[in-house]
Design a protein around this motif. Structure first.
Motif, PDB file in Angstrom:
ATOM      1  N   SER A 256      56.001  64.453  30.461  1.00 52.73           N
ATOM      2  CA  SER A 256      55.710  63.257  31.251  1.00 52.73           C
ATOM      3  C   SER A 256      56.292  62.003  30.597  1.00 52.73           C
ATOM      4  O   SER A 256      56.312  61.870  29.373  1.00 52.73           O
ATOM      5  CB  SER A 256      54.191  63.103  31.412  1.00 52.73           C
ATOM      6  OG  SER A 256      53.856  61.831  31.913  1.00 52.73           O
ATOM      7  N   ASP A 257      56.772  61.088  31.422  1.00 57.19           N
ATOM      8  CA  ASP A 257      57.329  59.830  30.908  1.00 57.19           C
ATOM      9  C   ASP A 257      56.330  59.105  30.010  1.00 57.19           C
ATOM     10  O   ASP A 257      56.701  58.540  28.978  1.00 57.19           O
ATOM     11  CB  ASP A 257      57.726  58.918  32.065  1.00 57.19           C
ATOM     12  CG  ASP A 257      58.850  59.486  32.901  1.00 57.19           C
ATOM     13  OD1 ASP A 257      59.418  60.527  32.512  1.00 57.19           O
ATOM     14  OD2 ASP A 257      59.166  58.893  33.953  1.00 57.19           O
ATOM     15  N   SER A 258      55.067  59.093  30.425  1.00 55.17           N
ATOM     16  CA  SER A 258      54.053  58.366  29.650  1.00 55.17           C
ATOM     17  C   SER A 258      53.951  58.900  28.229  1.00 55.17           C
ATOM     18  O   SER A 258      53.835  58.135  27.258  1.00 55.17           O
ATOM     19  CB  SER A 258      52.691  58.470  30.346  1.00 55.17           C
ATOM     20  OG  SER A 258      52.732  57.872  31.612  1.00 55.17           O
ATOM     21  N   PHE A 259      54.005  60.226  28.067  1.00 54.38           N
ATOM     22  CA  PHE A 259      53.933  60.807  26.727  1.00 54.38           C
ATOM     23  C   PHE A 259      55.173  60.444  25.910  1.00 54.38           C
ATOM     24  O   PHE A 259      55.089  60.187  24.708  1.00 54.38           O
ATOM     25  CB  PHE A 259      53.798  62.331  26.819  1.00 54.38           C
ATOM     26  CG  PHE A 259      52.418  62.791  27.192  1.00 54.38           C
ATOM     27  CD1 PHE A 259      51.319  62.423  26.443  1.00 54.38           C
ATOM     28  CD2 PHE A 259      52.224  63.614  28.286  1.00 54.38           C
ATOM     29  CE1 PHE A 259      50.042  62.853  26.781  1.00 54.38           C
ATOM     30  CE2 PHE A 259      50.957  64.046  28.638  1.00 54.38           C
ATOM     31  CZ  PHE A 259      49.864  63.666  27.880  1.00 54.38           C
ATOM     32  N   THR A 263      55.051  58.345  22.467  1.00 53.04           N
ATOM     33  CA  THR A 263      55.636  58.852  21.221  1.00 53.04           C
ATOM     34  C   THR A 263      56.598  57.834  20.626  1.00 53.04           C
ATOM     35  O   THR A 263      56.593  57.572  19.415  1.00 53.04           O
ATOM     36  CB  THR A 263      56.374  60.176  21.481  1.00 53.04           C
ATOM     37  OG1 THR A 263      55.473  61.126  22.036  1.00 53.04           O
ATOM     38  CG2 THR A 263      56.954  60.735  20.195  1.00 53.04           C
ATOM     39  N   LEU A 264      57.436  57.236  21.477  1.00 49.76           N
ATOM     40  CA  LEU A 264      58.387  56.230  21.003  1.00 49.76           C
ATOM     41  C   LEU A 264      57.661  55.002  20.459  1.00 49.76           C
ATOM     42  O   LEU A 264      58.050  54.440  19.418  1.00 49.76           O
ATOM     43  CB  LEU A 264      59.314  55.830  22.157  1.00 49.76           C
ATOM     44  CG  LEU A 264      60.433  54.841  21.825  1.00 49.76           C
ATOM     45  CD1 LEU A 264      61.334  55.398  20.727  1.00 49.76           C
ATOM     46  CD2 LEU A 264      61.247  54.527  23.077  1.00 49.76           C
ATOM     47  N   GLN A 265      56.602  54.594  21.125  1.00 50.11           N
ATOM     48  CA  GLN A 265      55.843  53.427  20.675  1.00 50.11           C
ATOM     49  C   GLN A 265      55.239  53.667  19.292  1.00 50.11           C
ATOM     50  O   GLN A 265      55.236  52.783  18.432  1.00 50.11           O
ATOM     51  CB  GLN A 265      54.751  53.106  21.699  1.00 50.11           C
ATOM     52  CG  GLN A 265      53.966  51.844  21.405  1.00 50.11           C
ATOM     53  CD  GLN A 265      52.592  52.136  20.793  1.00 50.11           C
ATOM     54  OE1 GLN A 265      52.102  53.257  20.856  1.00 50.11           O
ATOM     55  NE2 GLN A 265      52.008  51.121  20.180  1.00 50.11           N
ATOM     56  N   ARG A 266      54.773  54.888  19.052  1.00 52.38           N
ATOM     57  CA  ARG A 266      54.188  55.200  17.754  1.00 52.38           C
ATOM     58  C   ARG A 266      55.261  55.296  16.676  1.00 52.38           C
ATOM     59  O   ARG A 266      55.030  54.892  15.529  1.00 52.38           O
ATOM     60  CB  ARG A 266      53.402  56.507  17.847  1.00 52.38           C
ATOM     61  CG  ARG A 266      52.158  56.404  18.715  1.00 52.38           C
ATOM     62  CD  ARG A 266      51.276  57.620  18.575  1.00 52.38           C
ATOM     63  NE  ARG A 266      50.024  57.461  19.291  1.00 52.38           N
ATOM     64  CZ  ARG A 266      48.967  58.247  19.148  1.00 52.38           C
ATOM     65  NH1 ARG A 266      49.020  59.285  18.309  1.00 52.38           N
ATOM     66  NH2 ARG A 266      47.859  58.039  19.828  1.00 52.38           N
ATOM     67  N   ARG A 267      56.417  55.830  17.020  1.00 51.33           N
ATOM     68  CA  ARG A 267      57.498  55.910  16.037  1.00 51.33           C
ATOM     69  C   ARG A 267      57.947  54.525  15.597  1.00 51.33           C
ATOM     70  O   ARG A 267      58.318  54.305  14.431  1.00 51.33           O
ATOM     71  CB  ARG A 267      58.694  56.665  16.637  1.00 51.33           C
ATOM     72  CG  ARG A 267      58.536  58.165  16.728  1.00 51.33           C
ATOM     73  CD  ARG A 267      58.568  58.829  15.361  1.00 51.33           C
ATOM     74  NE  ARG A 267      59.753  58.469  14.595  1.00 51.33           N
ATOM     75  CZ  ARG A 267      60.921  59.095  14.680  1.00 51.33           C
ATOM     76  NH1 ARG A 267      61.051  60.128  15.502  1.00 51.33           N
ATOM     77  NH2 ARG A 267      61.942  58.711  13.945  1.00 51.33           N
ATOM     78  N   LEU A 268      57.947  53.574  16.530  1.00 50.21           N
ATOM     79  CA  LEU A 268      58.428  52.228  16.239  1.00 50.21           C
ATOM     80  C   LEU A 268      57.328  51.287  15.774  1.00 50.21           C
ATOM     81  O   LEU A 268      57.619  50.139  15.403  1.00 50.21           O
ATOM     82  CB  LEU A 268      59.084  51.630  17.493  1.00 50.21           C
ATOM     83  CG  LEU A 268      60.278  52.389  18.079  1.00 50.21           C
ATOM     84  CD1 LEU A 268      60.764  51.711  19.343  1.00 50.21           C
ATOM     85  CD2 LEU A 268      61.412  52.466  17.067  1.00 50.21           C
ATOM     86  N   LEU A 277      57.223  47.380  28.599  1.00 54.24           N
ATOM     87  CA  LEU A 277      58.655  47.140  28.738  1.00 54.24           C
ATOM     88  C   LEU A 277      59.494  48.400  28.514  1.00 54.24           C
ATOM     89  O   LEU A 277      60.668  48.433  28.879  1.00 54.24           O
ATOM     90  CB  LEU A 277      59.101  46.053  27.743  1.00 54.24           C
ATOM     91  CG  LEU A 277      58.476  44.669  27.936  1.00 54.24           C
ATOM     92  CD1 LEU A 277      59.009  43.705  26.884  1.00 54.24           C
ATOM     93  CD2 LEU A 277      58.754  44.140  29.342  1.00 54.24           C
ATOM     94  N   LEU A 278      58.916  49.426  27.895  1.00 49.96           N
ATOM     95  CA  LEU A 278      59.685  50.644  27.622  1.00 49.96           C
ATOM     96  C   LEU A 278      60.218  51.308  28.894  1.00 49.96           C
ATOM     97  O   LEU A 278      61.392  51.716  28.929  1.00 49.96           O
ATOM     98  CB  LEU A 278      58.835  51.627  26.810  1.00 49.96           C
ATOM     99  CG  LEU A 278      58.492  51.197  25.376  1.00 49.96           C
ATOM    100  CD1 LEU A 278      57.616  52.241  24.699  1.00 49.96           C
ATOM    101  CD2 LEU A 278      59.754  50.967  24.563  1.00 49.96           C
ATOM    102  N   CYS A 332      66.696  52.214  21.857  1.00 47.77           N
ATOM    103  CA  CYS A 332      67.731  52.046  22.890  1.00 47.77           C
ATOM    104  C   CYS A 332      68.389  53.378  23.218  1.00 47.77           C
ATOM    105  O   CYS A 332      68.646  53.681  24.391  1.00 47.77           O
ATOM    106  CB  CYS A 332      68.777  51.040  22.420  1.00 47.77           C
ATOM    107  SG  CYS A 332      68.176  49.343  22.320  1.00 47.77           S
ATOM    108  N   LEU A 333      68.663  54.184  22.195  1.00 50.77           N
ATOM    109  CA  LEU A 333      69.339  55.461  22.425  1.00 50.77           C
ATOM    110  C   LEU A 333      68.434  56.431  23.179  1.00 50.77           C
ATOM    111  O   LEU A 333      68.870  57.120  24.112  1.00 50.77           O
ATOM    112  CB  LEU A 333      69.771  56.067  21.090  1.00 50.77           C
ATOM    113  CG  LEU A 333      70.718  57.276  21.154  1.00 50.77           C
ATOM    114  CD1 LEU A 333      71.931  56.970  22.021  1.00 50.77           C
ATOM    115  CD2 LEU A 333      71.147  57.697  19.759  1.00 50.77           C
ATOM    116  N   VAL A 334      67.159  56.492  22.802  1.00 50.01           N
ATOM    117  CA  VAL A 334      66.213  57.386  23.488  1.00 50.01           C
ATOM    118  C   VAL A 334      66.065  56.985  24.950  1.00 50.01           C
ATOM    119  O   VAL A 334      66.112  57.830  25.855  1.00 50.01           O
ATOM    120  CB  VAL A 334      64.844  57.378  22.773  1.00 50.01           C
ATOM    121  CG1 VAL A 334      63.782  58.066  23.639  1.00 50.01           C
ATOM    122  CG2 VAL A 334      64.950  58.076  21.428  1.00 50.01           C
ATOM    123  N   LEU A 335      65.894  55.701  25.215  1.00 49.08           N
ATOM    124  CA  LEU A 335      65.715  55.232  26.591  1.00 49.08           C
ATOM    125  C   LEU A 335      66.990  55.411  27.407  1.00 49.08           C
ATOM    126  O   LEU A 335      66.935  55.718  28.601  1.00 49.08           O
ATOM    127  CB  LEU A 335      65.281  53.768  26.591  1.00 49.08           C
ATOM    128  CG  LEU A 335      63.902  53.489  25.982  1.00 49.08           C
ATOM    129  CD1 LEU A 335      63.617  51.990  25.952  1.00 49.08           C
ATOM    130  CD2 LEU A 335      62.805  54.219  26.761  1.00 49.08           C
TER     131      LEU A 335
END
Length: 428
Positions: A256-259, A263-268, A277-278, A332-335
């Protein structure tokens, strides 16, 4: 890009159509009108989606468990009614527009109802009705797009539609943000503006989308009783069966997009205020790539691009699992990869399905494949949430990446061209 209105363009044969005319027929007016409907409707939907979690948890005091149940309902109901929408739309001339209008209208009615729904059962009923509307309209809308354009230009046509749809997904959260800042009763104002936008979308559909099938190569031939295929027979067609199996296989490992955003929010270690904004990063990439990748699909193969899109998603998973430091470049690369995944798969799968399904049951065929994919993704969301709870996000995402790799390999074998596949020409 040359645009042609399918309601006024004269019918021509493939033999006397030059390169310029073929390019013009790739994006008929019906597709643009449906794109405008989707853009306006997505502004409405994304306004609600952007504020709903905060409204339910902070505004109404709903528990995280209650919100989880509503979120599952919100994403799962639409999958269950797509077959109904597709089947109803295939009955009679003009049925696609009628069923689509009912779906859009039902969703439009649900937005203002959020003003008076203040309990879990009532909110759940409103969200279920909203998703029912989405489920009803999706297959008929995609059938109208496929029937309005030449088979050779379907990828471009779906790309244009999805780009317009994604523009609405970008504008919706921004508009909700502005309304919340400007209005005293912020949430109520968001729901009112969202309802007005949804009503405008229905009005555009009724006024500007032709009710009858246009004169594309798919619809210049009269219907024949033999074209009517029972629903159970659709899955016996090798092309439809393999596409459905691949959509489900890959959907079972599409997190799911939310997950992914969480995950990205926690990594950053991103502040919570920046979290909304993600999704804009994904939507922006989708918007930029939808049309060119649709054209690529027309030229190099829709099934091939569909698989390549999942490799882009696999790359996003790998970046999140790899022991890399959190940085803006990583985000940026992940998104970008996530947006490329959607641009390579969303409209492309619909175009590939249209190639395998006769025109008389186009809505049903699209609904079969879309229902399989949506159901598989719903199962994946539940399984991934459980795996996250037990193993942690990185291990769970690593398992999803391994599953996606295996699913992509199996899908590559299943989607190899076969002489028994139904081509656009043989489906006429």
């Amino acid at each position: 890009m040359y645009l042609a209105d399918s309601r006024t363009a004269p019918a021509t044969t493939a033999g006397n159509r030059g390169p310029r005319s073929r390019r013009a027929a790739a994006v008929p007016g019906t597709v643009l009108a449906l794109g405008a409907v989707s853009l306006i409707t997505d502004v409405s939907s994304e306004m609600v989606t952007a504020v709903l979690p905060l409204y339910l948890v902070a505004g109404l005091g709903l528990s995280p468990l209650g919100f989880g149940l509503l979120d599952g309902l919100y994403n799962g109901v639409g999958a269950l009614v797509r077959l109904v929408g597709g089947r109803l739309a295939d009955r009679g001339e003009g049925g696609h527009k009628t069923v689509a209008a009912v779906g859009y209208g039902l969703s439009a009615l649900c937005k203002p109802l959020l003003l008076v729904a203040h309990s879990l059962p009532l909110i759940g009923a409103v969200l279920a009705a909203d998703r029912t509307g989405k489920g009803l309209r999706t297959a008929p809308r995609d059938a109208m797009i496929s029937l309005a354009c030449e088979p050779a230009g379907r990828g471009r046509a779906f790309g244009v539609h999805r780009a317009m749809d994604t523009a609405g997904a970008l504008l919706g959260p921004l508009l909700a943000f502005l309304v919340l800042r400007a209005a005293a009763e912020g949430y109520d104002a968001v729901f009112v503006v969202s309802g007005c936008a949804a009503a405008l979308g229905v009005l555009v559909l009724l006024l500007f989308v032709p009710g009858r099938r246009t004169d594309s190569a798919d619809s210049r031939h009269r219907r024949h009783p033999a074209d009517r295929v029972p629903l159970r027979e659709l899955l016996r067609r090798p092309g439809v069966r393999r596409l459905t199996c691949c959509a489900m296989l890959l959907g079972l490992t599409t997190v799911s997009d939310s997950f992914l955003y969480l995950t990205l929010q926690r990594r950053l270690n991103l502040p919570e205020s920046w979290f909304p904004l993600l999704p804009l990063g994904t939507a922006g990439t989708f918007l930029l790539l939808a049309v060119p990748l649709g054209a690529v699909a027309d030229r190099f193969g829709r099934r091939r691009l569909f698989l390549c899109g999942h490799l882009a998603l696999l790359g996003a998973y790998a970046l999140l699992v790899a022991p890399l430091g959190g940085s803006s470049a990583l985000a940026c690369l992940v998104l970008a990869l996530h947006g490329c995944f959607y641009a390579s798969t969303d409209g492309v799968l619909a175009a590939a399905t249209a190639d395998a399904v006769p025109r008389a049951v186009r809505g049903s065929g699209l609904a079969v494949v879309q229902t399989g994919q949506a159901t598989a993704r719903f199962v994946c969301s539940i399984a991934f949430g459980a795996a996250w709870t037990v193993w942690g996000e990185r291990t769970a995402l690593g398992a999803a990446a391994a599953g996606l790799f295996v699913s992509a390999a199996l899908s590559a074998l299943l989607l190899r061209p076969s002489p028994t596949d139904v081509t656009p020409e043989s489906a006429r």
